[in-house]
Scaffold this motif. Sequence first.
Motif, short mmCIF file in Angstrom:
data_model
loop_
_atom_site.label_atom_id
_atom_site.label_comp_id
_atom_site.label_asym_id
_atom_site.label_seq_id
_atom_site.Cartn_x
_atom_site.Cartn_y
_atom_site.Cartn_z
N THR A 16 8.39 -17.43 10.11
CA THR A 16 8.09 -16.02 10.37
C THR A 16 7.66 -15.35 9.07
OG1 THR A 16 9.73 -15.95 12.15
CG2 THR A 16 8.99 -13.84 11.24
N THR A 65 15.01 -8.12 13.20
CA THR A 65 15.84 -8.56 14.33
C THR A 65 15.97 -7.44 15.36
OG1 THR A 65 17.07 -10.00 12.82
CG2 THR A 65 18.07 -9.55 14.96
N HIS A 99 13.78 -5.06 15.94
CA HIS A 99 12.48 -4.80 16.56
C HIS A 99 11.85 -6.10 17.04
CE1 HIS A 99 13.15 -1.25 14.01
NE2 HIS A 99 12.35 -0.59 14.83
N ALA A 100 12.63 -6.90 17.72
CA ALA A 100 12.13 -8.22 18.16
C ALA A 100 10.99 -8.10 19.17
CB ALA A 100 13.28 -9.03 18.78
N ASP A 101 10.92 -6.97 19.90
CA ASP A 101 9.87 -6.83 20.93
C ASP A 101 8.61 -6.18 20.37
OD1 ASP A 101 12.44 -5.97 23.32
OD2 ASP A 101 11.61 -7.94 22.77
N ASN A 102 8.63 -5.72 19.16
CA ASN A 102 7.47 -5.02 18.59
C ASN A 102 7.17 -5.62 17.22
OD1 ASN A 102 5.45 -3.28 17.95
ND2 ASN A 102 6.70 -1.43 17.90
N HIS A 103 5.96 -6.15 17.05
CA HIS A 103 5.60 -6.83 15.81
C HIS A 103 5.10 -5.87 14.72
CE1 HIS A 103 5.99 -11.00 17.18
NE2 HIS A 103 5.62 -10.52 18.36
#
Length: 800
Positions: free
Chosen positions: A308, A276, A278-282
């Motif tokens: 997910t 949650t 690191h929502a912008d980095n997978h």
Amino acid sequence: MEPVRKGRPSSRLTRWPGLTTGRHKGRFYRNSLMLILLIASIPGLITGIVMYQLVVGRMENEFNQMHQSQIENRARNVDDQLAYLEMTLSHWAFEPRFGNALRTLDFVYYFNETQEIVTTLYVLQGSHPLIKSAQLYLQEPKPILFNRDYNELKDDAKIQAYDRYLTMGNHVYWTDWIASQSSDKASQTNDSILHTDPGNAMVLVHKIPGESINPFGALIITLDNEKVASLLKTLTPYDEGLTFLMDQQGNTLLTGNPVAGKADLAFEQQLKEEVTLHADNHSFLFKYEDETYSVSYGSLSRIDSDWTYVSAAPLTSVTSPVKLVSKIIVIASAGSLVLGLLLSWFASRRIYSPVARMLHLLTPGRNEATTDTRLDEFQLLEQQWNELTSQSLTAHRQLQEQLPHLRDSFVLQLVQGHLYAYNEQDLQQRMRNLGFEVDDQQFLLLQMYFTGYAQLQGRFGSQDTGLVTFAAVNIIEEVAKNYFSQISVMNFHDLSSAMLVIAPDDEPVKSQALLWGQELVEVIGQTLRMNVTVMVSRPAASPQELPGLFMEMEQAVAYRSVEDGSQILDLEDEQCFRRKEEASYPLGLEREILQAIRLGKKNEAERVLEQFMAEITRAGSSEFQVQQMMLQLLGSIQHMMLQTGVTPYKLFGGCNMYERLSTIREPAQMMKWMIGEVLLPYVQEIEMRSQEPMKQVVERTMLFIDENYRNELSLESCADAEQMTPYALSKAFKQVSGMNFIDYLTRVRMDAAKQLLRETTMKINDIAGAVGYQHSYFNRIFKKQEGLTPSQYRDQWLGK
């Protein structure tokens, strides 16, 4: 003056020629070896320090990037597997057999359709390794569950549980709620589709009919939790770490470790929180309990929701071996300095020991008395090396001799679908290793079925089908060498075979195959006096398409025309497999066959059976139609056996006669099998059971009933005609025919009435009188016997 004494050479110089100046050479070897070891040790020290200080630090970032790429590829594989399940279920849901016709179908009466549904569920269950079970639930006309067989649901709790599948979700949806295991009333009233318990098996539901907005049933696929967990484990490269799937609310659906403990659950919850953040980095690094993990996550879009996936792998799985290696290099380099000092001291004495050990390994049984003294050790090593090379060439030649068998075995596993786990690159590499050229090539499958074996009984026995198939396969290989450069012939040992052709993309391989088929037909006919059915598939661009083509050809051959002579069929030519109108089943001939068998008239039964076979094979009937009619005849014969008190299971030694009959392709073989394996054992059994005088009385009575059923008949009148008491005639009739007098009379009249209803336009009153009944009693007895009135029977037969 003392005589000169001839000195005896030392044993050391005798055994090891060339060491007479060993003391001078030892000093040279000692200095040279010390210098070599010192030079070799310095790069090792530098390499170990650099690896330990620099490489390990950078490897974490490199591994994180590699892990992200690797997980994305494997996640696509998981997504493809789940998407394939959804597509497969949708394909079956739109099949006509799962259409609106099931809403009003009598599954007990139409047992063939019921069996086809059960068989279809078996096929659906085996179509994917992740599927544990496949079920069909119908709410109308009454609650019915198809699983391994046909079940009418009587338990209200089960009915309500399965009805939930029709109220939950969309037309197609995922759930982990299993009706057959749910007895909790609270869970039955819960509106949630996913209960988010990772221990529950995933269920894929498709309501039927597929195109209807008012479904009355559902296809239910339950996944195998262990196999799904194994699939999820592929997202973790080094068998350590954690992998799981969660829904949009963050609840865990599936995990790669179904028996996780409290520590794993706590780690899983911490991972969810980090995802949650690191929502912008997978992809990111996460430290947990003094351990650094490479975490990757992404989305799997399902048909009714988004899931997910999260994969966490410890970096120590990669870095710890490198640290250990670097330490070993440093220690080994430092130790080599010390070892160099010691070896230099022993160099002059032990410099020759490697040669001695090699000589001992290559010639373990060497005897000095038999060794040629003119050869030194290196010449002996050369001699032994040549012998080993010769043995290696012999082993290589033997491997080349076995290579064709390995190639044929691999191709057989490939076309039969046993190598489905291999991807395209692996299959092509294995084919290259076996000597196939696969680059810029196309693939073509051909299947051959050999018929006319019944005509060879004078030349071959009934057990020689494997020998005949072997001879035919050899002919196929010889003829194919003149047309194709790469082939592999498969022998199925049951009068059938297949051949894989590999040819360049720019060659007209299919036209060549058709020409080859014509020559093969001529050669087989002249050599073996047999007919050949050759089926040619469409060209395939990759080996992965071959199992599908093979299955398609296996299914298509059942619809070929049953006719004498050879055939060349093109899988892409619909005219070769066009389904003709269903042939009419000869019920009259069936009754004659049953009557002849019941009376023990073997010759009469064989004569009528020949007429029956000629009737169902005329007008170009397909192999599938002929086989289905023969299976129906077999069912009628076994039913008649049960009526006469003979148990087919005991009579046939527990064999599955339907399965054995379904493996026979030729009509002549079917008829021969029916006479030898079905009719003859029954006639022999009846002859042993019944006494001949009493049997003749019953036969005359049955013939009298068959000829006079239109008139008023009674047990007493027939007993008077035979000068017997009614009780004696009734007992004999039951013993010989297996049924009571009145039951037999009723069956004869009902068969005649049904024939008139089907084949004439007579009124019901007239038909009742024609079969010896009054109108009111006729309607009552007909409905009791058949389950519907005469008018309904006629309408059903005419398709109204």
